[in-house]
Design an enzyme around this catalytic site. Structure first.
Site, short mmCIF file in Angstrom:
data_model
loop_
_atom_site.label_atom_id
_atom_site.label_comp_id
_atom_site.label_asym_id
_atom_site.label_seq_id
_atom_site.Cartn_x
_atom_site.Cartn_y
_atom_site.Cartn_z
N LYS A 156 0.84 -1.12 0.19
CA LYS A 156 0.04 -0.01 -0.17
C LYS A 156 0.94 1.09 0.01
O LYS A 156 1.89 1.17 0.64
CB LYS A 156 -0.89 -0.08 1.26
CG LYS A 156 -2.06 0.75 0.95
CD LYS A 156 -3.19 0.55 2.21
CE LYS A 156 -4.42 1.34 1.96
NZ LYS A 156 -5.51 1.01 3.17
N GLU A 194 -18.98 -5.52 10.55
CA GLU A 194 -20.03 -4.74 11.30
C GLU A 194 -20.99 -5.60 12.29
O GLU A 194 -21.34 -5.33 13.19
CB GLU A 194 -20.30 -3.55 10.62
CG GLU A 194 -19.56 -2.22 10.25
CD GLU A 194 -18.70 -2.78 9.10
OE1 GLU A 194 -18.91 -3.82 8.43
OE2 GLU A 194 -17.89 -1.72 8.71
N ARG A 240 -24.94 -1.95 7.83
CA ARG A 240 -24.43 -3.44 7.35
C ARG A 240 -24.76 -4.33 8.69
O ARG A 240 -24.74 -5.62 8.44
CB ARG A 240 -22.76 -3.42 7.31
CG ARG A 240 -22.15 -4.61 6.94
CD ARG A 240 -22.46 -5.30 5.70
NE ARG A 240 -22.36 -4.66 4.53
CZ ARG A 240 -20.73 -4.69 3.70
NH1 ARG A 240 -20.01 -5.36 4.34
NH2 ARG A 240 -20.78 -4.18 2.38
C1 TPP Z 1 -18.39 -2.08 5.43
C2 TPP Z 1 -17.30 -1.30 5.43
N1 TPP Z 1 -16.77 -1.05 6.46
C3 TPP Z 1 -15.62 -0.02 6.82
C4 TPP Z 1 -14.89 0.53 5.62
C5 TPP Z 1 -13.97 1.53 5.60
N2 TPP Z 1 -13.10 1.28 4.79
C6 TPP Z 1 -12.64 1.65 3.63
S1 TPP Z 1 -11.38 0.88 2.95
C7 TPP Z 1 -11.00 0.07 4.39
C8 TPP Z 1 -9.91 -0.87 4.50
C9 TPP Z 1 -9.81 -1.79 3.30
O1 TPP Z 1 -8.63 -2.83 3.44
P1 TPP Z 1 -8.23 -3.69 2.10
O2 TPP Z 1 -9.54 -4.27 1.77
O3 TPP Z 1 -7.10 -4.44 2.64
O4 TPP Z 1 -7.93 -2.52 1.01
P2 TPP Z 1 -6.59 -1.50 0.96
O5 TPP Z 1 -6.99 -0.45 1.46
O6 TPP Z 1 -5.66 -2.45 1.97
O7 TPP Z 1 -6.24 -1.47 -0.40
C10 TPP Z 1 -11.86 0.25 5.36
C11 TPP Z 1 -12.13 -0.54 6.61
C12 TPP Z 1 -15.98 0.37 4.44
N3 TPP Z 1 -15.63 1.09 3.06
N4 TPP Z 1 -16.96 -0.41 4.28
#
Ligand code: TPP
Ligand code: DXP
Ligand code: MG
Length: 636
Positions: free
Chosen positions: A282, A368, A396
């Site tokens: 990342k 969630e 959710r």
């Molecule tokens: C249901 C939900 N909960 C929380 C979020 C907030 N959120 C956005 S991106 C993220 C992290 C995602 O991690 P990953 O899938 O590993 O993607 P990366 O950012 O590492 O590419 C979170 C928790 C969300 N978008 N949707």
């Protein structure tokens, strides 16, 4: 001299489908440069996109998008995808009014077959596309790209569980950068780390690929079988294999030399769904992002050379910060207080709480539904859990709120941050519906803070509610600069407050629209119209005594809320109707968010578009009183 000479020749994936690996590598470097430059101007999500630049180029090179389907999970990593799918010229409008969405969006491009923003939906959506194509005998590939963090949500497993029996066309690309917004948590994260650390596999894999790629077809399949079992033993990718996927990986997601042939090989597998496990970084390729703890997940405008982000000037703490610090004060005095977040420690302010009380802070990952029922378990066993989930993400876990918390009357406290319109994240992140969906539940205590002092008081109030669930909502952004007491006193449950006395019309606000409501009263006063302003504080239980008094003593009553229809105003109307208070001809108007999904813009412009600013409130009051607003100062 252009910094992106090759990218300048590319508009759509077809323009680089004929590129060789060296050209693809150069194109990826230039896409990275363009991504950094664009986001330095607009702000937005950066780290995730930088981590998938090579993957994006390779996927669009190997797959015939948009005929082949490519679905990005969450979609916050889609900026490189947008750059190479005809939207480079609009990248500097991203997350702004009238501009590109910060996530994938169907209405924006045929290269965005499915919208996103809430995590862990991509495999389910991709399965839907597979089933539709199966119906049509269409054998185009369907690819879902999902991050390691998003693999912590149950929905991803529901989809993978279903995939095994239903499709052969699905490819899941697991983008494993060992990051969520914060470092990832949980068993899946540990499992993936084990797979990736299996150094032996890396060598085996490299050798295995070279051999397999050069065998004549009949032998190739046999060799592939052998490789599969060997792989299973060496790396343990069997979790996915046991779910019916052909597991390939882990492979270096930044090495075009590896990515392209393996994606091509994987695309040729047509007897079961495939999971390609790519390892990425990342923030890759931009020092300030790579060296930052959050990998520049979400940034404001910044200087490209130094990476220094623009500072926002404010004379008040954010509501999030107030929540975090107030909860610490309470937890210092009460060991029963614990806090739960679903992968959003910094966004909810629980990172502060976690530093103070590491053993009383639970980050359950993007989960969630689990977070809510986990909190219910904590409450059932005598703790005072604060479940801090953005209003939009709490959607959710709604069944868990109903079934595991409300029906059992368990005292879970819901801290609903990002209530109301959130601005740049647009419709997918708006906290529009929690008043309706939480206020409908029997026994729920539902509060909305009008300012940061009120938020502190509501936290104090929630601490003391041990016989039923409670929830308090507050917006994204900074407070209004009011004094917060060292230790706020709890509120009397179900009691609102009169903020300003008047006579002709009562303006009853729920939440932070109170500031605009007070301005509306000033506008009305300038028209010689006297308005009472009241802060409801509670949508459940309603302060019936106060509201009935307002109804009795005024010609008109206007409710104002930062929520969709079917919320606070509806509750007030229903109560007044039940009490016969409408029979005497009271004029009631309910002001709420429009019955539409509003695209992103600055919050203040979105509220203006929603008709919820002072001028609108004053105009609605005049209309209710039958006073022609054209004659005076109020324009709306
Ligand atoms: C249901 C939900 N909960 C929380 C979020 C907030 N959120 C956005 S991106 C993220 C992290 C995602 O991690 P990953 O899938 O590993 O993607 P990366 O950012 O590492 O590419 C979170 C928790 C969300 N978008 N949707
Ligand atoms: C992509 C995602 O869902 C999160 O990064 C979200 O955008 C965070 O929102 P805030 O910026 O309001 O914390
Ligand atoms: Mg990740």
């Amino acid at each position: 001299m252009s910094k992106t000479p090759l990218l300048d020749t590319v508009t759509y994936p077809a323009d680089f489908r004929g590129f060789d690996v060296a050209q693809l590598r150069q194109l990826a470097d230039e896409v990275r440069t363009e991504t950094i430059d664009a986001v330095s101007v607009t702000g937005g999500h950066l780290g995730a996109g930088l981590g998938v630049v090579e993957l994006t180029v390779a996927l669009h090179h190997v797959f015939e998008t948009p005929r082949d389907i490519l679905i990005w999970d969450v979609g916050h990593q889609c900026y490189p995808h947008k750059i190479v799918t005809g939207r480079r010229d609009r990248m500097r409008t991203i997350r702004q009014g009238g501009g590109l969405s910060g996530f994938t969006k169907r209405s924006e491009s045929e290269y965005d077959p499915f919208g996103a923003a809430h995590a862990s939906t991509s495999i389910s959506a991709a399965l839907g596309f597979c089933a539709a194509r199966d119906q049509r005998g269409d054998d185009n590939k369907v690819v879902a790209v999902i991050g390691d963090g998003s693999m912590s949500a149950g929905m991803a497993y529901e989809a993978m569980n279903n995939a095994a029996e239903t499709t052969r066309q699905l490819m899941v690309v697991l983008n494993d950068n060992d990051m969520s917004i914060a470092p990832p948590v949980g068993g899946m994260s540990a499992y993936l780390a084990k797979l990736v650390s299996g150094g032996a596999y890396q060598n085996f894999r490299r050798f295995g690929k070279q051999v397999v790629d050069h065998l004549p077809r009949p032998f190739r399949d046999a060799a592939r079988k052998a490789e599969e079992y060997a792989r299973g033993m060496v790396t343990g990718g069997t979790f996915f294999e046991e779910l019916g996927f052909y597991y390939i990986g882990p492979i270096d997601g930044h090495d075009m030399e590896t990515l392209v042939p393996i994606l091509k090989n994987a695309a040729a597998i047509d007897d079961r769904p495939v999971l390609v496990h790519v390892v990425t970084q990342k923030g890759k390729g931009y020092g300030p992002a790579e060296n930052s703890a959050d990998k520049y997940h979400g940034v404001v405008k910044f200087d490209v050379v130094s990476g220094k982000q623009a500072k926002s000037i404010s004379n008040a703490p954010s509501y999030t910060k107030v929540f975090g610090t107030e909860l610490i004060k309470r937890a210092e005095r009460d060991p029963r207080i614990v806090a739960i977040t679903a992968a959003m420690p910094s966004g909810t302010g629980l990172d502060l709480f976690g530093q103070a009380f590491p053993k009383r802070t639970f980050d359950v990952g993007i989960a969630e539904q689990h977070a809510v029922t986990f909190a219910a378990g904590l409450a059932a066993d005598g703790m005072r859990p604060f479940c801090a989930i953005y209003s939009t993400f709490l959607q959710r876990g709604y069944d868990q709120v109903v079934h595991d918390v409300a029906i059992q009357g368990l005292p879970v406290r819901f801290a609903m941050d990002r209530a109301g319109l959130v601005g740049a994240d647009g419709a997918t992140h708006a906290g529009s519906f929690d008043i309706g969906y939480m206020g409908a539940l029997p026994g729920m205590v539902l509060m909305a803070a009008a300012d940061e002092a009120e938020l502190a008081a509501m936290i104090a109030t929630a601490c003391e509610i041990d016989d039923r669930p409670s929830a308090f909502r507050y917006p994204r952004g900074d407070g209004v600069g009011v004094e917060i007491p060292e230790l706020a006193a709890p509120l009397e449950i179900g009691k609102g407050r009169i903020v300003r006395e008047g006579t002709a019309v009562a303006l009853l606000s729920f939440g932070t629209r109170l500031q605009e409501t007070l301005k509306a009263a000033d506008l009305l006063a300038a028209r010689g119209v006297s308005a009472t302003v009241a802060d409801a504080r509670f949508a459940k239980p309603l302060d019936e005594e106060l509201i009935l008094r307002l109804a009795r003593e005024h010609e008109a009553l206007v409710t104002i809320e930062e929520g969709a229809m079917g919320g606070f105003g509806a509750f007030v109307l229903q109560m007044l109707a039940e009490k016969g208070a409408l029979d005497a001809g009271l004029k009631v108007r309910t002001m709420h968010l429009p019955d539409t999904f509003q695209d992103q813009d600055k919050p203040e412009l979105m509220y203006a578009e929603a008709g919820l600013n002072a001028e609108h409130i004053a105009a609605r009051a005049l209309a209710a009183l039958g006073i022609d607003r054209a004659a005076g100062a109020v324009r709306a």
